[in-house]
Structures are given as structure tokens and as C-alpha cells.
Design a protein around this motif. Sequence first.
Motif, PDB file in Angstrom:
ATOM      1  N   ASN A 199       0.859  -1.186   0.000  1.00 32.43           N
ATOM      2  CA  ASN A 199       0.000   0.000   0.000  1.00 32.43           C
ATOM      3  C   ASN A 199       0.893   1.232   0.000  1.00 32.43           C
ATOM      4  O   ASN A 199       1.397   1.646   1.050  1.00 32.43           O
ATOM      5  CB  ASN A 199      -0.866  -0.002   1.267  1.00 32.43           C
ATOM      6  N   ASN A 200       1.085   1.808  -1.164  1.00 33.83           N
ATOM      7  CA  ASN A 200       2.035   2.906  -1.296  1.00 33.83           C
ATOM      8  C   ASN A 200       1.377   4.231  -1.675  1.00 33.83           C
ATOM      9  O   ASN A 200       1.902   5.290  -1.360  1.00 33.83           O
ATOM     10  CB  ASN A 200       3.089   2.543  -2.353  1.00 33.83           C
ATOM     11  N   THR A 213      -8.535   5.919   4.188  1.00 34.26           N
ATOM     12  CA  THR A 213      -9.593   5.010   3.749  1.00 34.26           C
ATOM     13  C   THR A 213      -9.149   4.176   2.560  1.00 34.26           C
ATOM     14  O   THR A 213      -9.461   2.978   2.478  1.00 34.26           O
ATOM     15  CB  THR A 213     -10.867   5.795   3.392  1.00 34.26           C
ATOM     16  N   GLY A 214      -8.407   4.755   1.628  1.00 33.40           N
ATOM     17  CA  GLY A 214      -7.934   3.990   0.475  1.00 33.40           C
ATOM     18  C   GLY A 214      -7.061   2.825   0.883  1.00 33.40           C
ATOM     19  O   GLY A 214      -7.203   1.710   0.374  1.00 33.40           O
ATOM     20  N   SER A 215      -6.146   3.066   1.833  1.00 31.25           N
ATOM     21  CA  SER A 215      -5.284   1.988   2.312  1.00 31.25           C
ATOM     22  C   SER A 215      -6.091   0.926   3.051  1.00 31.25           C
ATOM     23  O   SER A 215      -5.855  -0.281   2.893  1.00 31.25           O
ATOM     24  CB  SER A 215      -4.198   2.553   3.239  1.00 31.25           C
ATOM     25  N   ILE A 251       1.312  -8.088   3.875  1.00 34.85           N
ATOM     26  CA  ILE A 251       0.785  -6.737   3.685  1.00 34.85           C
ATOM     27  C   ILE A 251       1.848  -5.757   4.147  1.00 34.85           C
ATOM     28  O   ILE A 251       2.273  -5.793   5.306  1.00 34.85           O
ATOM     29  CB  ILE A 251      -0.523  -6.533   4.467  1.00 34.85           C
ATOM     30  N   ILE A 252       2.295  -4.915   3.231  1.00 38.40           N
ATOM     31  CA  ILE A 252       3.296  -3.898   3.529  1.00 38.40           C
ATOM     32  C   ILE A 252       2.614  -2.542   3.406  1.00 38.40           C
ATOM     33  O   ILE A 252       2.213  -2.143   2.312  1.00 38.40           O
ATOM     34  CB  ILE A 252       4.494  -3.980   2.550  1.00 38.40           C
ATOM     35  N   GLN A 253       2.450  -1.873   4.530  1.00 40.44           N
ATOM     36  CA  GLN A 253       1.818  -0.558   4.535  1.00 40.44           C
ATOM     37  C   GLN A 253       2.891   0.517   4.593  1.00 40.44           C
ATOM     38  O   GLN A 253       3.656   0.596   5.553  1.00 40.44           O
ATOM     39  CB  GLN A 253       0.888  -0.417   5.739  1.00 40.44           C
ATOM     40  N   ILE A 254       2.948   1.343   3.549  1.00 44.00           N
ATOM     41  CA  ILE A 254       3.882   2.465   3.572  1.00 44.00           C
ATOM     42  C   ILE A 254       3.244   3.583   4.400  1.00 44.00           C
ATOM     43  O   ILE A 254       2.249   4.188   4.000  1.00 44.00           O
ATOM     44  CB  ILE A 254       4.219   2.975   2.157  1.00 44.00           C
ATOM     45  N   LYS A 280       1.012 -11.804   7.303  1.00 41.36           N
ATOM     46  CA  LYS A 280       1.863 -10.954   8.136  1.00 41.36           C
ATOM     47  C   LYS A 280       1.811  -9.513   7.647  1.00 41.36           C
ATOM     48  O   LYS A 280       1.744  -9.263   6.436  1.00 41.36           O
ATOM     49  CB  LYS A 280       3.295 -11.480   8.126  1.00 41.36           C
ATOM     50  N   VAL A 281       1.865  -8.605   8.600  1.00 40.61           N
ATOM     51  CA  VAL A 281       1.736  -7.177   8.310  1.00 40.61           C
ATOM     52  C   VAL A 281       2.985  -6.443   8.786  1.00 40.61           C
ATOM     53  O   VAL A 281       3.447  -6.667   9.910  1.00 40.61           O
ATOM     54  CB  VAL A 281       0.493  -6.579   9.002  1.00 40.61           C
TER      55      VAL A 281
END
Length: 279
Positions: free
Chosen positions: A84-85, A111-113, A132-135, A174-175
Motif C-alpha cells: 500500500n504505497n 480510507t484507500g489503504s 501486507i506492507i503498509q507504507i 503478516k503485516v
Amino acid sequence: MMSKTWLITGISSGFGMALAHQLLEQGEIVIGTVRKENAKVKELEAKFPNTLDVQHLDVTNVDEIRSVVENTVEKRNKIDVLINNAGYGLFGAAEELSDGDIDQIMATNLTGSIQMIRAVLPYMRTQQNGRIIQISSYGGQVAYPGNSMYHATKFGIEGFCESVAQEVAPFNIKVSIIEPGGARTEFRYGSAHVANLMPEYDNTPTHAFLKMLDPANGLAPGDPEKMATRIIEVANSDKAPLHVVLGSQALFATIDRLTERLNEYKGETEIAASTDVKD
């Protein structure tokens, strides 16, 4: 080793472009989303016609999010990693921001992420694996004046991800939350949105960001290519750290702020206990 399928939002520039390029060079499959194609994206498509699939996506549109995820699974049978970039910076005092400014950054960064993560979870749960990789940003832990709504989105997505990480752990999903410091990307020097500034905030700490946004005052210390390499390593690691700070300045600032916060809480022992029911 079998190629992984990576779904990355916002590959037209910055971290997204660096991540997509490095992964494609490694032989991985990338589904990269863009709001608008540019010359760099087209050049990448031409170089990697079989392993890059560019999808048009506005992350504020939930139907489009679900369609991209469904199309990816239908075409590739799986999504191994979501990065999620997509997102942007918004600068200005709280009262300088318009209602539209607030609504747009919340819809994009927060909300988009959230909706991207929600869309991939059923498929990853069925697979019994996924990353899941959240930037995020070190601005998800450290707040500065003139950035209130950006911080609101980053503090918010970090809380969401910390909860989701616990929910999906039983399914081998995994997050990791990536918290970069300032980097030499379009985030500062092109895509940053600035509010309609008020003279009342001139010569106060709130407008200090104006100096940061001017490349003539010095560039950010972070190398986006090196940061992209570290992000890929995190995504491929079995350890899956929940928080990863990138950049020395960002790490020191985060440690300092968390130490201050911890000391604040430790000093509230008496007042906290004073509100307990006494049996």
C-alpha cells in the motif's frame, strides 16, 4: 524459485516506481496501479511486457479497488504481497485547510489503504499466506506543526494495521508498517499539496515546512532506491517486523518522541489510579 505476485499501489513515481523496477529486474510479477500513466510507467511496461500489469486505480473509489484485486486474482491466481504505497502530503495549519483538502487526504491516505487491505484479505486468508506492507511514515509516530491531517492519516493507518496484524496472524498473513523519513522523491518536490496559507501563521513553526519543500534549502537525506531495497527485504523476510523505520534522522526522532511519551505516561500513575473503583 517461483515468482511472487506483488500488487503495488501508486507506481508512477517515488517509492512505487523504485519498488516496481527493482522487483521486475528480479523476475517478479508486478501489478502496479496508477491514476495516470506517465513516460516512466510506459517505459517500464515496454521493458517488462510479460511481468508488469499496469492497472488504472483511484484508491478513493472502493469499486475500483475491488475490481483491481479481483482481476489480479483471476489473472494470476494469487496475491503474495500487497504494498500500500499510494498517498501524498498535505501541508498547512488546521484552519488553513479546506473541507475538500481534509476529505481528499483522508480518502486517499487512510480510507484507500484500509479498503485495499480489506479487499485482499479474503484471498490471502484462502491462500493461508500473504504479506501486507503498509507504507506509512515516521510521521505516523512523530507529529510536527503544519502537517496535522497528514499525521492524522498516518497515525490512523498504523492503528488499523496493528489491529489487523493480530486478526490475520492465525491465517499466516503478516503485516509490516514501513516508516520512512524524508526521501528524495516527488512526495516533497512535486506531489506535495499546500493549503491556502494565512499570513497569521507566517514566522511561526507552522510554516517551517515551506523551507523543507524548497530543494534550494537542501535535499532530504533518504535514498528512495535504498529504501525500496529494504522494503523488499522486509516483505521477503520470515520475521515480518511490525514497524520498520527507514532513515537515521527518522529513527532518532521516533525514539526521542516515544521516550517523551513513555515518560509522560509514567508520570501519570497517581492520577490514573485515582479514577479506579475502590472496593
